[in-house]
Design an enzyme around this catalytic site. Structure first.
Site, PDB file in Angstrom:
ATOM      1  CB  CYS A   3      -0.875  -0.123   1.205  1.00  0.00           C
ATOM      2  SG  CYS A   3      -1.779  -1.442   1.173  1.00  0.00           S
ATOM      3  CG  HIS A  47      -3.328   3.304   2.401  1.00  0.00           C
ATOM      4  ND1 HIS A  47      -3.662   2.964   1.162  1.00  0.00           N
ATOM      5  CD2 HIS A  47      -3.422   2.337   3.215  1.00  0.00           C
ATOM      6  CE1 HIS A  47      -4.180   1.630   1.102  1.00  0.00           C
ATOM      7  NE2 HIS A  47      -3.788   1.073   2.512  1.00  0.00           N
ATOM      8  CG  ASN A  89      -6.995  -0.690   1.344  1.00  0.00           C
ATOM      9  OD1 ASN A  89      -6.176  -0.459   0.484  1.00  0.00           O
ATOM     10  ND2 ASN A  89      -6.336  -1.347   2.473  1.00  0.00           N
TER      11      ASN A  89
HETATM   12  O1  UT7 Z   1      -3.836  -1.469   3.549  1.00  0.00           O
HETATM   13  C1  UT7 Z   1      -3.701  -1.782   4.881  1.00  0.00           C
HETATM   14  C2  UT7 Z   1      -4.725  -2.739   5.222  1.00  0.00           C
HETATM   15  N1  UT7 Z   1      -5.121  -3.117   6.103  1.00  0.00           N
HETATM   16  C3  UT7 Z   1      -5.809  -2.373   7.253  1.00  0.00           C
HETATM   17  O2  UT7 Z   1      -5.833  -1.178   7.158  1.00  0.00           O
HETATM   18  C4  UT7 Z   1      -6.322  -3.026   8.456  1.00  0.00           C
HETATM   19  C5  UT7 Z   1      -6.296  -2.357   9.615  1.00  0.00           C
HETATM   20  N2  UT7 Z   1      -7.247  -2.795  10.651  1.00  0.00           N
HETATM   21  C6  UT7 Z   1      -8.665  -2.719  10.497  1.00  0.00           C
HETATM   22  O3  UT7 Z   1      -8.919  -1.744   9.714  1.00  0.00           O
HETATM   23  C7  UT7 Z   1      -9.538  -3.507  11.361  1.00  0.00           C
HETATM   24  O4  UT7 Z   1      -8.534  -4.108  12.468  1.00  0.00           O
HETATM   25  C8  UT7 Z   1     -10.628  -4.184  10.850  1.00  0.00           C
HETATM   26  C9  UT7 Z   1     -11.472  -3.388   9.992  1.00  0.00           C
HETATM   27  C10 UT7 Z   1      -9.947  -5.024   9.731  1.00  0.00           C
HETATM   28  C11 UT7 Z   1     -11.134  -4.910  11.726  1.00  0.00           C
HETATM   29  O5  UT7 Z   1     -11.796  -4.151  12.973  1.00  0.00           O
HETATM   30  P1  UT7 Z   1     -11.507  -4.728  14.397  1.00  0.00           P
HETATM   31  O6  UT7 Z   1     -12.391  -3.535  15.230  1.00  0.00           O
HETATM   32  O7  UT7 Z   1     -10.171  -4.759  14.791  1.00  0.00           O
HETATM   33  O8  UT7 Z   1     -12.398  -5.817  14.479  1.00  0.00           O
HETATM   34  P2  UT7 Z   1     -11.704  -7.370  15.135  1.00  0.00           P
HETATM   35  O9  UT7 Z   1     -10.789  -7.954  14.147  1.00  0.00           O
HETATM   36  O10 UT7 Z   1     -11.355  -7.157  16.414  1.00  0.00           O
HETATM   37  O11 UT7 Z   1     -13.177  -8.249  15.164  1.00  0.00           O
HETATM   38  C12 UT7 Z   1     -14.080  -8.006  15.993  1.00  0.00           C
HETATM   39  C13 UT7 Z   1     -15.235  -9.174  15.674  1.00  0.00           C
HETATM   40  C14 UT7 Z   1     -14.940 -10.554  15.577  1.00  0.00           C
HETATM   41  O12 UT7 Z   1     -15.824 -11.248  16.258  1.00  0.00           O
HETATM   42  P3  UT7 Z   1     -15.830 -11.615  17.770  1.00  0.00           P
HETATM   43  O13 UT7 Z   1     -14.596 -12.427  17.899  1.00  0.00           O
HETATM   44  O14 UT7 Z   1     -15.697 -10.267  18.801  1.00  0.00           O
HETATM   45  O15 UT7 Z   1     -17.025 -12.572  17.969  1.00  0.00           O
HETATM   46  C15 UT7 Z   1     -14.667 -10.736  14.099  1.00  0.00           C
HETATM   47  O16 UT7 Z   1     -14.928 -12.106  14.065  1.00  0.00           O
HETATM   48  O17 UT7 Z   1     -15.876  -8.806  14.221  1.00  0.00           O
HETATM   49  C16 UT7 Z   1     -15.837  -9.820  13.713  1.00  0.00           C
HETATM   50  N3  UT7 Z   1     -15.883  -9.600  12.139  1.00  0.00           N
HETATM   51  C17 UT7 Z   1     -16.858  -9.458  11.646  1.00  0.00           C
HETATM   52  N4  UT7 Z   1     -18.012  -9.385  11.603  1.00  0.00           N
HETATM   53  C18 UT7 Z   1     -18.869  -8.870  10.671  1.00  0.00           C
HETATM   54  C19 UT7 Z   1     -14.653  -9.751  11.421  1.00  0.00           C
HETATM   55  N5  UT7 Z   1     -14.906  -9.523  10.118  1.00  0.00           N
HETATM   56  C20 UT7 Z   1     -16.366  -8.994  10.035  1.00  0.00           C
HETATM   57  C21 UT7 Z   1     -17.203  -8.850   9.304  1.00  0.00           C
HETATM   58  N6  UT7 Z   1     -18.389  -8.923   9.478  1.00  0.00           N
HETATM   59  N7  UT7 Z   1     -16.797  -8.442   7.681  1.00  0.00           N
END
Ligand code: UT7
Length: 332
Positions: free
Chosen positions: A111, A258, A288
């Site tokens: 990225c 980004h 993204n």
């Molecule tokens: O170019 C660089 C690219 N990468 C990034 O920019 C990533 C940076 N990170 C992020 O943007 C965030 O970490 C995410 C948007 C990817 C995820 O958000 P989060 O607040 O860190 O969520 P999490 O991974 O802690 O997941 C929270 C919950 C989980 O469920 P439980 O374990 O709490 O029951 C996940 O399984 O959300 C669940 N989850 C979803 N639920 C619905 C994960 N993906 C999804 C989804 N829909 N698509």
């Protein structure tokens, strides 16, 4: 010496996939995706390739710059999703647009790729080796994604953005007294954290050795680690670049960041104590697109007349590697 971006362009696939469409594929919802990322829809290839998107974006940039493809000295394509390992995408673009005089090669910094390509081209122009360069960020991430993994498939989209940069021998001073060009840059890499955002290619396999451990060739991401890295490293490197240039946040007109997550951009603005209105965003509409996000946003701003001569821009990205960087640019 002045470096000016004299043309920009972009190319996006026609197909729009909304969060509601994603909810038909995996267990997710518009509310979750919008709330956690700010993304509402993304563009997905129905046949567009990294090179076809890149070539379209380059052609647009050259038209805006009023240049013929034969006049291009250097083509740098930033991509982490080329359709071919050989030849490189930049050579495919060179052939597609007819830039027969240009030296062409790819660069992969995920990225941060467009930013790294811009800084690399700038260094070449500074040495006097080349007079101009076409730089492109192009990705078809939809083919690297596991469409059953809801934690990654909702985040990414496909597209390309390009910029044509030219060198002028004399400094060009704008009406507000600022000299056009790149004022400062900071780039960094931390390979020790590489596996928090990774995607495998082929493992070693030949008549003498066969790798037994196979990794799926899809994007794997520890989202929280990347989130922590981005919200710490992006403001730190912007601050470092501003300090090196003896500038403050108030001296900046636009922060072109980004486009990965609206919460990351808001956190960066907060940590810098900068007005969020100076952080244009388009990730709600296109998600993204890795190396393509910065040049696509730059082209939108440029074509919408939102960048004026003399404006000071900070371009900043982060991504797999891990890599990060910030460049300060006065628009000429
Ligand atoms: O170019 C660089 C690219 N990468 C990034 O920019 C990533 C940076 N990170 C992020 O943007 C965030 O970490 C995410 C948007 C990817 C995820 O958000 P989060 O607040 O860190 O969520 P999490 O991974 O802690 O997941 C929270 C919950 C989980 O469920 P439980 O374990 O709490 O029951 C996940 O399984 O959300 C669940 N989850 C979803 N639920 C619905 C994960 N993906 C999804 C989804 N829909 N698509």
């Amino acid at each position: 010496m002045t470096i000016k971006i004299t043309g920009t362009g972009r190319a996006l696939p026609e197909k729009t996939v909304t969060n509601f469409d994603m909810a038909k594929l995996v267990d997710t919802s518009d509310e979750w995706i919008r709330g956690r990322t700010g993304i509402a829809e993304r563009r997905i290839s129905t046949g567009d390739t990294v090179s076809s998107l890149a070539a379209k974006a380059c052609a647009e940039a050259l038209t805006m710059a009023g240049k013929d493809a034969e006049e291009v000295d250097l083509i740098l394509v930033a991509t982490c999703s080329p359709e071919l390992l050989l030849p490189c995408c930049a050579c495919q673009v060179q052939s597609a647009i007819g830039a027969h005089q240009a030296v062409a090669f790819d660069l992969n910094a995920a990225c941060s790729g467009f930013l790294f390509a811009l800084n690399t081209a700038y260094a070449y122009l500074q040495t006097g080796l080349y007079q101009n360069a076409l730089i492109v960020g192009s990705e078809v991430l939809s083919k690297l994604i596991d469409w059953t993994d809801r934690s990654t498939c909702v985040l990414f989209g496909d597209g390309a953005g390009a910029a044509f940069i030219e060198k002028t021998e004399a400094d060009e001073v704008c009406a507000n007294g600022r000299t056009a060009g790149i004022e400062e840059m900071v780039m960094g890499s931390d390979g020790t954290k590489g596996m928090v955002l990774a995607c495998a290619e082929r493992t070693v396999s030949n008549p003498y050795f066969k790798e037994t451990e196979t990794i799926k060739p899809y994007v794997y991401m520890n989202g929280q680690e990347v989130y922590k890295f981005a919200t710490r490293q992006v403001p730190a490197c912007i601050k470092e670049a501003l300090d090196k240039a003896n500038l403050t946040v108030d001296d900046v007109d636009l922060f072109v960041l980004h486009q990965a997550n609206v919460r990351i951009i808001e956190s960066v603005a907060k940590r810098l104590k900068a007005d969020i209105a100076k952080f244009p965003m388009n990730l709600d509409r296109i998600g993204n697109m890795s190396s393509a996000t910065i040049p696509v946003l730059l082209d939108e701003l440029n074509r919408d007349g939102k960048i004026k001569k003399g404006d000071r821009l900070v371009l900043s990205g982060f991504g797999a590697g891990l890599t990060y960087g910030a460049s300060i640019l006065v628009w000429g």
